[in-house]
Each structure stands twice: as C-alpha cells, then as structure tokens.
Design a protein around this motif. Structure first.
Motif, PDB file in Angstrom:
ATOM      1  N   ASN A   1      58.903  -2.769  29.352  1.00  0.00           N
ATOM      2  CA  ASN A   1      57.623  -1.829  29.266  1.00  0.00           C
ATOM      3  C   ASN A   1      56.563  -2.730  29.613  1.00  0.00           C
ATOM      4  OD1 ASN A   1      59.819   0.456  29.749  1.00  0.00           O
ATOM      5  ND2 ASN A   1      58.533   1.602  27.498  1.00  0.00           N
TER       6      ASN A   1
ATOM      7  N   LYS B   1      59.524   1.714  37.208  1.00  0.00           N
ATOM      8  CA  LYS B   1      60.596   0.660  36.924  1.00  0.00           C
ATOM      9  C   LYS B   1      61.493   1.070  36.479  1.00  0.00           C
ATOM     10  CE  LYS B   1      58.093  -2.478  33.911  1.00  0.00           C
ATOM     11  NZ  LYS B   1      57.310  -2.776  33.548  1.00  0.00           N
ATOM     12  N   ARG B   2      61.625   2.775  35.600  1.00  0.00           N
ATOM     13  CA  ARG B   2      62.597   3.128  35.229  1.00  0.00           C
ATOM     14  C   ARG B   2      63.711   3.876  36.903  1.00  0.00           C
ATOM     15  NH1 ARG B   2      61.566   9.009  34.528  1.00  0.00           N
ATOM     16  NH2 ARG B   2      62.131   9.464  36.602  1.00  0.00           N
TER      17      ARG B   2
ATOM     18  N   ASN C   1      60.811  -7.197  26.379  1.00  0.00           N
ATOM     19  CA  ASN C   1      60.604  -5.762  27.018  1.00  0.00           C
ATOM     20  C   ASN C   1      59.703  -5.224  28.878  1.00  0.00           C
ATOM     21  OD1 ASN C   1      59.013  -3.188  25.873  1.00  0.00           O
ATOM     22  ND2 ASN C   1      57.933  -3.813  24.877  1.00  0.00           N
TER      23      ASN C   1
ATOM     24  N   LYS D   1      63.650  -0.403  25.644  1.00  0.00           N
ATOM     25  CA  LYS D   1      62.638   0.054  26.606  1.00  0.00           C
ATOM     26  C   LYS D   1      63.737   0.548  28.153  1.00  0.00           C
ATOM     27  CE  LYS D   1      59.452   0.074  22.956  1.00  0.00           C
ATOM     28  NZ  LYS D   1      59.788   1.182  22.554  1.00  0.00           N
ATOM     29  N   GLU D   2      62.921   1.241  28.540  1.00  0.00           N
ATOM     30  CA  GLU D   2      63.879   1.291  29.488  1.00  0.00           C
ATOM     31  C   GLU D   2      62.467   2.098  31.346  1.00  0.00           C
ATOM     32  OE1 GLU D   2      67.126   4.100  28.167  1.00  0.00           O
ATOM     33  OE2 GLU D   2      66.643   4.443  29.852  1.00  0.00           O
ATOM     34  N   GLY D   3      61.329   1.921  30.832  1.00  0.00           N
ATOM     35  CA  GLY D   3      60.605   1.663  31.146  1.00  0.00           C
ATOM     36  C   GLY D   3      58.973   2.726  31.835  1.00  0.00           C
ATOM     37  N   ASP D   4      58.188   1.620  31.795  1.00  0.00           N
ATOM     38  CA  ASP D   4      56.636   2.912  31.605  1.00  0.00           C
ATOM     39  C   ASP D   4      56.491   3.703  32.921  1.00  0.00           C
ATOM     40  OD1 ASP D   4      56.382  -0.335  32.486  1.00  0.00           O
ATOM     41  OD2 ASP D   4      54.915   0.123  31.816  1.00  0.00           O
ATOM     42  N   THR D   5      57.075   2.831  33.940  1.00  0.00           N
ATOM     43  CA  THR D   5      56.400   3.594  34.874  1.00  0.00           C
ATOM     44  C   THR D   5      57.764   4.398  35.908  1.00  0.00           C
ATOM     45  OG1 THR D   5      56.978   2.151  36.506  1.00  0.00           O
ATOM     46  CG2 THR D   5      55.020   1.975  35.793  1.00  0.00           C
TER      47      THR D   5
ATOM     48  N   VAL E   1      58.806   9.209  31.355  1.00  0.00           N
ATOM     49  CA  VAL E   1      58.241   8.498  30.472  1.00  0.00           C
ATOM     50  C   VAL E   1      57.144   7.977  29.839  1.00  0.00           C
ATOM     51  CG1 VAL E   1      56.200   6.627  32.144  1.00  0.00           C
ATOM     52  CG2 VAL E   1      58.171   7.834  33.724  1.00  0.00           C
ATOM     53  N   PRO E   2      56.679   7.316  29.154  1.00  0.00           N
ATOM     54  CA  PRO E   2      57.561   5.892  29.333  1.00  0.00           C
ATOM     55  C   PRO E   2      58.913   6.478  29.281  1.00  0.00           C
ATOM     56  CG  PRO E   2      56.656   5.908  27.185  1.00  0.00           C
ATOM     57  CD  PRO E   2      56.505   6.574  27.450  1.00  0.00           C
TER      58      PRO E   2
END
Ligand SMILES: [Zn+2]
Length: 312
Positions: A107, A150-151, A105, A143-147, A272-273
C-alpha cells in the motif's frame, strides 16, 4: 472398594468420557481454526536460540497433531542456516507459503507493481525447493492495494501464476506483544514472562471472538478460521497455551490446508484499501456493517495503552 468410592469413581469416569455433559444434539457446532504463522524471522533470538525457538514451535504443533501453514519471507531462507531451519517444517508436513522476498508494504504509494511481483517470484524460486511449498501468497502486513488498479493487478497476476491468496480470518497483534517481551528480556533476562502470556491469551481470545462473530454476521455461517501469528519468541513460549485455550473454549483445531478449503478464501471483495482480514474486507464491502470497522483493523496502537498500564 466401598460403595462411596465406587460411586465417586463412576462419576469421574462418566465426566471424563463426556457422557455426563450436555447431549450432543444441544451443542452448537464448534468453530474450527488453524494456525498460520508469518515471516520466519529467526535472527532476532532472545532467551531461546533460533534453533530452540524453531523446535519449541514445531514440538507444540506436533504434540497437538496440527499441520500449520508457514508463510516465509524469502530473504529469511536465502542462506544455509535459514534453509536448515525451514527443513524440519517441510519434513513434518506443514504447508509452506510465499510471503514475498523483501516484505514490502504494497500500500505504500511509491510501490512499483511489476517490481513487487518480481519480488514474489524471487521468493518462489527459493521456496519451491521444499516439497510442501504451495502457491499461496500472504500479503505482508495484509496490505493488498491502496488503489483499485493495484489491487486488480495483483489479482490478475495471481490468476496468471496459479496463486491463491493466503488470507487471514483472525488478525491480531502478537508481534506488538513480542516486541515488548523481547525488549524486556534484553534489559532483564530473568524478567517474569507470565504477564506477557496472560495479555497475549486475553488479546487472542478477544480478537478470535470478534472475527468469529463478524464472520457470522457477514456470512450467516461459521468459517474455517486461519489465525495469524508470527514466528517469534512469544509463540516459542506460549503457542501451546494458545492452542489449549481455544480447545478449552470448545474450538476445534483443523489443519491449515483444510481451513483453506473454505469458500471464503476465494472471495475477492471490491474494497479499497484492500486487505486486512478477509472477514473484515467482506464486512467492509457489506455497507451496513462497514461503519463499525476501524482502520487499520489491527495494530499496536490499539494495544499499547493497556500494555503501558500493565507495565509490559
Ligand atoms: Zn509478515
């Protein structure tokens, strides 16, 4: 043939050719959809062996003349048996995409971005042996990034490595229904599977209508849909019924590769997310609709109460 029989025969043949139906000009354009199947978990066989499940799904796709996309977890083909099961997909001309090696995951707060990227390349090293492999990446759990950091790190990585995002437009929880079905059959191998089929079709259609209408609100046009399902027993048994249902509702089945030519798949919503269905992400980016969206967009938590009530 007497006159009455002749008239009846004529009426039947007109209905069969569609001449008696609504004039083509009055018809709404048909939504188009394709099947994109994730994970390729095959060691959890119940009722059907891994080979039987594989054949059932491939036969369904073949009898519908459909070229799907299969997003494979590298770990699942890091063995002779895994590779042997994947080979007929390659031979039949289905698109093969990357779903990472370990299915983490992204994220999760502790994610090491560089290690996550290496995990994608580790899967690629196994997948590139197959001629139908293409550089499409589907994020595990979408899930492609929670920030933002990261995205955007992943977006740069994809640009650098020639990858495209293998987005989903129609997201659903077939996996949650499959978990219930599998648990039931482990307890009672002769359990009636029809209630699971019925729930699956109803759930599938509800999510298809939801994402199709959301897409039309966000984009003011029809999109070429990519439907997310998983390589599981549920689809080993009922994927044919799913395809028949969509067709009966007037939807047109198109190959996954063709679906991915829709410009919607190049969108990079700045939310985001990041992740979920691309339609969901674009709706979230568009402030006016954002408030009506739930998060996560799809999950077992939304289906469990009804499955409990139905005794599934
Ligand atoms: Zn997955």
């Amino acid at each position: 043939m007497n006159r009455r029989t002749f008239t009846k025969t004529l009426a039947v043949s007109i209905a069969a050719t569609g001449l008696g139906g609504v004039p083509a000009i009055a018809r709404k354009p048909a939504p188009q959809f394709s099947i994109t199947m994730d994970d390729f978990h095959w060691t959890n066989a119940v009722k059907l062996t891994a080979t039987e499940r594989n054949e059932a799904i491939l036969n369904t796709l073949h009898s519908n003349s459909h070229k799907a996309a299969l997003f494979v977890i590298g770990r699942n083909i890091d063995s002779i048996d895994g590779k042997q099961l994947l080979a007929p997909w390659d031979k039949a001309g289905h698109m093969i995409g990357n779903h990472s090696y370990s299915h983490r995951n992204f994220n999760a707060p502790a994610t090491d971005v560089a290690a996550y990227q290496q995990d994608i390349l580790k899967a690629e090293a196994l997948l590139k042996e197959f001629s139908r492999f293409q550089k499409y990446f589907r994020f595990p759990l979408l899930k492609e990034g929670d920030t933002e950091a990261k995205r955007d790190a992943m977006r740069s990585f994809f640009a650098q490595h020639g990858y495209r995002n293998g987005h989903v437009t129609i997201d659903l929880s077939d996996w949650a229904i499959d978990q219930r079905l599998t648990a039931r059959l482990k307890k009672d191998p002769n359990a009636d599977v029809k209630p699971y089929r019925d729930f699956y079709l109803e759930h599938m259609w509800a999510r298809a209508e939801y994402y199709d209408s959301l897409a039309q609100r966000v984009l003011n046009r029809l999109v070429r849909h990519t439907v997310l399902v998983h390589f599981n027993l549920l689809n080993g048994l009922f994927l044919g019924d799913v395809l028949a249902m969509f067709k009966a509702k007037g939807w047109q089945l198109i190959d996954a590769e063709e679906a991915f030519t829709d410009p919607v798949f190049a969108a990079k919503p700045k939310v985001v997310p990041a992740g979920e269905s691309i339609v969901w992400s674009l709706a979230k980016e568009k402030g006016t609709i954002a408030k009506s969206l739930r998060y996560p967009a799809e999950d077992a938590q939304y289906e469990n109460a009804r499955m409990d009530k139905l005794g599934l």
